[in-house]
Structure formats: structure tokens, C-alpha cells
Design a protein around this motif. Structure first.
Motif, PDB file in Angstrom:
ATOM      1  N   ILE A 148      49.297  22.952  82.853  1.00 54.75           N
ATOM      2  CA  ILE A 148      48.673  22.883  84.178  1.00 54.75           C
ATOM      3  C   ILE A 148      49.377  23.968  84.990  1.00 54.75           C
ATOM      4  O   ILE A 148      50.599  23.971  85.083  1.00 54.75           O
ATOM      5  N   PRO A 149      48.649  24.916  85.564  1.00 56.18           N
ATOM      6  CA  PRO A 149      49.314  25.980  86.327  1.00 56.18           C
ATOM      7  C   PRO A 149      50.196  25.389  87.425  1.00 56.18           C
ATOM      8  O   PRO A 149      49.807  24.449  88.126  1.00 56.18           O
ATOM      9  N   ILE A 150      51.384  25.934  87.575  1.00 51.36           N
ATOM     10  CA  ILE A 150      52.378  25.323  88.449  1.00 51.36           C
ATOM     11  C   ILE A 150      51.962  25.285  89.910  1.00 51.36           C
ATOM     12  O   ILE A 150      52.402  24.417  90.675  1.00 51.36           O
ATOM     13  N   ASN A 151      51.061  26.166  90.327  1.00 47.41           N
ATOM     14  CA  ASN A 151      50.606  26.128  91.718  1.00 47.41           C
ATOM     15  C   ASN A 151      49.760  24.897  92.015  1.00 47.41           C
ATOM     16  O   ASN A 151      49.447  24.609  93.174  1.00 47.41           O
ATOM     17  N   TYR A 152      49.422  24.118  90.988  1.00 42.30           N
ATOM     18  CA  TYR A 152      48.662  22.882  91.171  1.00 42.30           C
ATOM     19  C   TYR A 152      49.548  21.637  91.120  1.00 42.30           C
ATOM     20  O   TYR A 152      49.037  20.522  90.958  1.00 42.30           O
ATOM     21  N   LEU A 153      50.846  21.796  91.296  1.00 38.33           N
ATOM     22  CA  LEU A 153      51.727  20.629  91.286  1.00 38.33           C
ATOM     23  C   LEU A 153      51.299  19.624  92.350  1.00 38.33           C
ATOM     24  O   LEU A 153      51.278  18.414  92.108  1.00 38.33           O
ATOM     25  N   ILE A 154      50.965  20.107  93.547  1.00 39.75           N
ATOM     26  CA  ILE A 154      50.551  19.193  94.623  1.00 39.75           C
ATOM     27  C   ILE A 154      49.265  18.469  94.235  1.00 39.75           C
ATOM     28  O   ILE A 154      49.062  17.300  94.601  1.00 39.75           O
ATOM     29  N   ILE A 155      48.397  19.116  93.478  1.00 37.71           N
ATOM     30  CA  ILE A 155      47.153  18.480  93.028  1.00 37.71           C
ATOM     31  C   ILE A 155      47.455  17.375  92.029  1.00 37.71           C
ATOM     32  O   ILE A 155      46.808  16.318  92.033  1.00 37.71           O
ATOM     33  N   CYS A 156      48.441  17.594  91.166  1.00 37.75           N
ATOM     34  CA  CYS A 156      48.841  16.548  90.214  1.00 37.75           C
ATOM     35  C   CYS A 156      49.333  15.311  90.959  1.00 37.75           C
ATOM     36  O   CYS A 156      49.010  14.174  90.586  1.00 37.75           O
ATOM     37  N   ALA A 157      50.116  15.524  92.010  1.00 38.07           N
ATOM     38  CA  ALA A 157      50.589  14.399  92.821  1.00 38.07           C
ATOM     39  C   ALA A 157      49.422  13.740  93.551  1.00 38.07           C
ATOM     40  O   ALA A 157      49.358  12.508  93.668  1.00 38.07           O
ATOM     41  N   ALA A 158      48.482  14.544  94.044  1.00 41.61           N
ATOM     42  CA  ALA A 158      47.307  14.002  94.734  1.00 41.61           C
ATOM     43  C   ALA A 158      46.451  13.169  93.786  1.00 41.61           C
ATOM     44  O   ALA A 158      45.854  12.162  94.198  1.00 41.61           O
ATOM     45  N   GLU A 159      46.382  13.574  92.541  1.00 39.19           N
ATOM     46  CA  GLU A 159      45.633  12.802  91.554  1.00 39.19           C
ATOM     47  C   GLU A 159      46.256  11.418  91.377  1.00 39.19           C
ATOM     48  O   GLU A 159      45.551  10.410  91.258  1.00 39.19           O
ATOM     49  N   ALA A 160      47.584  11.349  91.392  1.00 36.20           N
ATOM     50  CA  ALA A 160      48.258  10.054  91.314  1.00 36.20           C
ATOM     51  C   ALA A 160      47.949   9.200  92.543  1.00 36.20           C
ATOM     52  O   ALA A 160      47.806   7.971  92.443  1.00 36.20           O
ATOM     53  N   VAL A 161      47.837   9.846  93.705  1.00 40.30           N
ATOM     54  CA  VAL A 161      47.465   9.129  94.929  1.00 40.30           C
ATOM     55  C   VAL A 161      46.062   8.547  94.785  1.00 40.30           C
ATOM     56  O   VAL A 161      45.798   7.400  95.147  1.00 40.30           O
ATOM     57  N   LYS A 162      45.161   9.329  94.230  1.00 36.06           N
ATOM     58  CA  LYS A 162      43.787   8.860  94.032  1.00 36.06           C
ATOM     59  C   LYS A 162      43.753   7.623  93.145  1.00 36.06           C
ATOM     60  O   LYS A 162      42.888   6.756  93.294  1.00 36.06           O
ATOM     61  N   TYR A 163      44.727   7.525  92.248  1.00 33.50           N
ATOM     62  CA  TYR A 163      44.799   6.377  91.341  1.00 33.50           C
ATOM     63  C   TYR A 163      45.739   5.290  91.851  1.00 33.50           C
ATOM     64  O   TYR A 163      46.160   4.430  91.086  1.00 33.50           O
ATOM     65  N   GLY A 164      46.078   5.332  93.145  1.00 30.94           N
ATOM     66  CA  GLY A 164      46.747   4.187  93.751  1.00 30.94           C
ATOM     67  C   GLY A 164      48.179   4.376  94.188  1.00 30.94           C
ATOM     68  O   GLY A 164      48.755   3.474  94.801  1.00 30.94           O
TER      69      GLY A 164
END
Length: 387
Positions: A304-320
Motif C-alpha cells: 500500500i503506498p505509504i502516502n495512504y497511511l491515513i486512508i488505512c487508518a480511516a478504513e479502520a474507522v469505517k469498520y468501527g
């Protein structure tokens, strides 16, 4: 020179998760020296207006291959030493290219600190390092030269060496045996022999340093049985363990919590490219959080390109996962799990002035990184980049 960043909401990510509205963030000589609302600013200070913006600590990704693994499809890369399955003395610092574009991607995404090093082809792959994502030299960037001895369980070593190169390890049993043997051989040395091994950088030196608690054992593990093997090995030798990926860890939360192992989860948003990742879910951070197990979230760049780290965290938010907890997973909690919270991971007096200015709350879909700062200096500015 004193710099003051004025008017933003500062998410300090300190122990109280303090948010300071309309804050003044004071930076001098690379350190945070004050943060609070409506401070009296000296006339000679350089003031940067950040009204309406959000400032967070610089993001931290503690499982990457930044600067050492070039592109995903690259057949031969500097992250895995394919000549032998057991390569404990492969040091990340000898393979990192600080001019590689992955560092620029990190800065664009607000990532100021990474842990990087060997991949997961080898049962024992080498020594990882933690460094900042900008600097004039590798030595200047390094926060911790030896941040862990990296190993891997499961399909990767089996497929690379057992299937591709037709040599050991062919089975999970052989992988575990190879990892154990390093600790067994190190323990068989006398005190003088151990001292000499470290001074001579012998192959057993990293195992000795792990046994002495100078760095942890970091084991790549996806499947629940591999996670159990990692915990068993760490318990047998009484060493600090970091579970890397820990994909099916949510199936065995009680065992992980009892073990005291540190956990880094991810990457999410990837197809199940191998059998052992078929149960990957972005819900895992929420389940770990609810179980009282601290964890970090990774990108595993370049996967996963490192500039998407915040998106990875946001995905966890979407899942609760709670938003504050998600931000901690890529700032303060990541720093604590990596043993670097004394310097980075929160905006507090006397810590390194590593921070990100966001156009909106970082989990807002409209959020952009307006500026990334390391030691108080801009290392990425959106306007200057023409984006």
C-alpha cells in the motif's frame, strides 16, 4: 529562529488526547517549546497562519520497506537476501536509498517517521531501522539503527525457498526450527564468546542483542497458527516480540494479550493474494482496541503506498474504530510500540517538532496535507509542489 504556527486546532495526541483550539504552536531549534491558545508572541518570531486548519503529530508507519524495496513487481530487490534463508546480519542501513521516491511519497502523506528493512522471504531476514523521512544523510535521519531482528513465518519463506529454490525451509516446522536455532546457539556461547560475537558482528550477534532486550524479535505472521508459533518461540526464550501483520490475530485476542506481544496490523485494502491473508479485515484494529491490546496500523509500503497511511487508518474507522484511537495507531501508539515516544508521536514540549498541517480533520474525505514538517522545517508544502 522562533516559529509560531497560529490559529489551527492542534491534536496533541498526548496521554490525555488533548485538542487545543485556535492554538499557537511554538517551535525553536527543531523542538516544540510551547503550545496553547492566544499566547503572547515575541515581535521577532516568524508567524505562520494556519487558521481553520488542523495540526497533528507527524504520522508514523512502523512496518514499511521504504527506500529498500523499490516497486512491488521488482523481481530482485534490496529487501530480501535470496541467497540464503538465514541472514541475521543483513542491516537495513546498508540497503536504504534515502533519495528513493518513496520518501517523497511519505512526506506528501504526512508521514515523518518510518521503520523499514528486510522483507519476509527469509525465516531470519535481518535488522530493521527507524528513521525520519527527510534529512541530508542517512545518519542524520536515523532515530534507532537497530529496532528489531526481522523474521517470517508461514507461506513466504516456504514459497521462496521451498518451492522456488528447492531448499529448506519447505515446511512451517523447518521455519520455526531455523528461528529457534539462532537463539539456542547464542545461549550456548559463554559470556566472553557472546561479547566477542557482538564486537565482531557475527551472525549470532543479533540473537544475543534480542536475548539481552536491546531490540525485539519482529515476526511476520498472518495465520493464527503462525501467530501462536511466534508467541511460543518468544516465550521459550523470554524475548520481546512484535507481531507483524497479525492478520488472524483477532481470532485469538486473549492469547495475544496474555503474551504481552506488540502488534502492528495491516496492510488493509489488498486482495487475498495468498491463502493465509483470506481473513484480513479492517475491523481488526477495533477488535484489538476493544480487547485492550495496543496496536499500530501499517501500509507495508510498497504494497500500500505509504502516502495512504491515513486512508488505512480511516478504513479502520469505517469498520468501527474510534477516530482518536485510529489516529493514535499512526502517531502516539505507533511511537510507543516502536520505543520512540520520547522523541516523536505527540505534540508536547521538548519533543521533536514533527507535525502535519491538514486542510480539514484528517479523517474528512476532503482533507489534504498542506504541509509536513520535520524538526520544525517544512519538508513538503502542497502549494510549492504545485498540487
Amino acid at each position: 529562529m522562533l516559529k509560531v504556527f497560529r490559529g489551527a486546532a492542534v491534536y496533541t495526541m498526548d496521554e490525555a488526547n488533548t485538542i487545543i483550539r485556535n492554538a499557537d504552536l511554538w517551535v525553536k531549534e527543531g523542538k516544540v517549546i510551547k503550545v496553547g491558545p492566544d499566547t503572547e508572541i515575541p515581535a521577532d518570531a516568524q508567524v505562520e497562519h494556519a487558521d481553520g486548519c488542523v495540526i497533528t503529530p507527524g504520522l508514523i508507519d512502523i512496518h514499511t520497506h521504504v527506500g529498500i524495496w523499490r516497486e512491488v513487481q521488482e523481481q530482485i530487490n534490496d529487501a530480501c537476501e535470496y541467497s540464503d534463508p538465514w541472514t541475521p546480519q543483513m542491516a537495513a542501513i546498508d540497503g536504504i536509498d534515502i533519495h528513493h521516491f518513496s520518501f517523497e511519497l511519505a512526506r506528501q502523506g504526512g508521514v515523518t517517521t518510518v521503520q523499514t528493512g528486510a522483507g519476509s522471504a527469509n525465516p531470519i531476514g535481518g535488522i530493521w531501522s527507524i528513521l525520519k523521512t527527510s534529512g541530508s544523510s542517512l545518519q542524520e535521519m536515523i532515530i534507532r539503527e537497530k529496532s528489531g531482528l526481522k523474521g517470517a513465518l508461514g507461506e513466504n519463506p516456504k514459497n521462496v525457498f521451498g518451492q522456488q529454490y528447492k531448499k529448506t525451509p519447505v515446511t512451517r516446522m523447518a521455519i520455526a526450527r531455523m528461528i529457534r536455532k539462532g537463539f539456542q546457539d547464542a545461549l550456548a556461547l559463554s559470556a566472553i564468546e557472546q561479547k566477542n560475537a557482538i564486537e565482531c558482528r557475527a551472525d549470532l550477534a543479533p540473537f544475543i542483542e534480542v536475548l539481552e532486550g536491546k531490540m525485539p524479535l519482529r515476526l511476520h505472521c498472518h495465520r493464527a497458527d503462525d501467530i501462536a508459533t511466534a508467541i511460543r518461540i518468544a516465550k521459550d526464550f523470554q524475548v520481546n516480540l512484535c507481531l507483524e501483520h497479525c492478520t488472524e490475530g483477532y481470532m485469538m485476542l486473549e492469547s495475544i494479550k496474555e503474551s504481552g506481544a506488540r502488534v502492528t496490523l495491516g496492510p488493509f485494502m489488498l486482495p487475498a493474494s495468498k491463502y493465509e491473508t483470506r481473513h484480513s479485515t479492517p475491523e481488526a484494529p477495533k477488535l484489538f482496541y476493544e480487547a485492550g491490546i495496543p496496536c499500530a496500523i501499517m501500509t507495508d509500503h510498497p504494497f500500500i503506498p505509504i502516502n495512504y497511511l491515513i486512508i488505512c487508518a480511516a478504513e479502520a474507522v469505517k469498520y468501527g474504530l474510534d477516530e482518536t484511537a485510529a489516529l493514535r495507531c499512526i502517531t502516539s501508539e505507533a511511537a510507543k510500540l516502536a520505543g520512540i515516544f520520547d522523541r516523536v508521536g505527540s505534540i508536547e514540549i521538548d519533543k521533536d517538532a514533527d507535525f502535519v498541517i491538514w486542510s480539514h480533520d484528517p479523517f474528512n474525505t476532503l482533507a489534504n496535507v498542506k504541509g509536513t514538517y520535520i524538526n520544525g522545517d517544512p519538508v513538503y508544502l502542497k502549494e510549492s509542489a504545485g498540487i
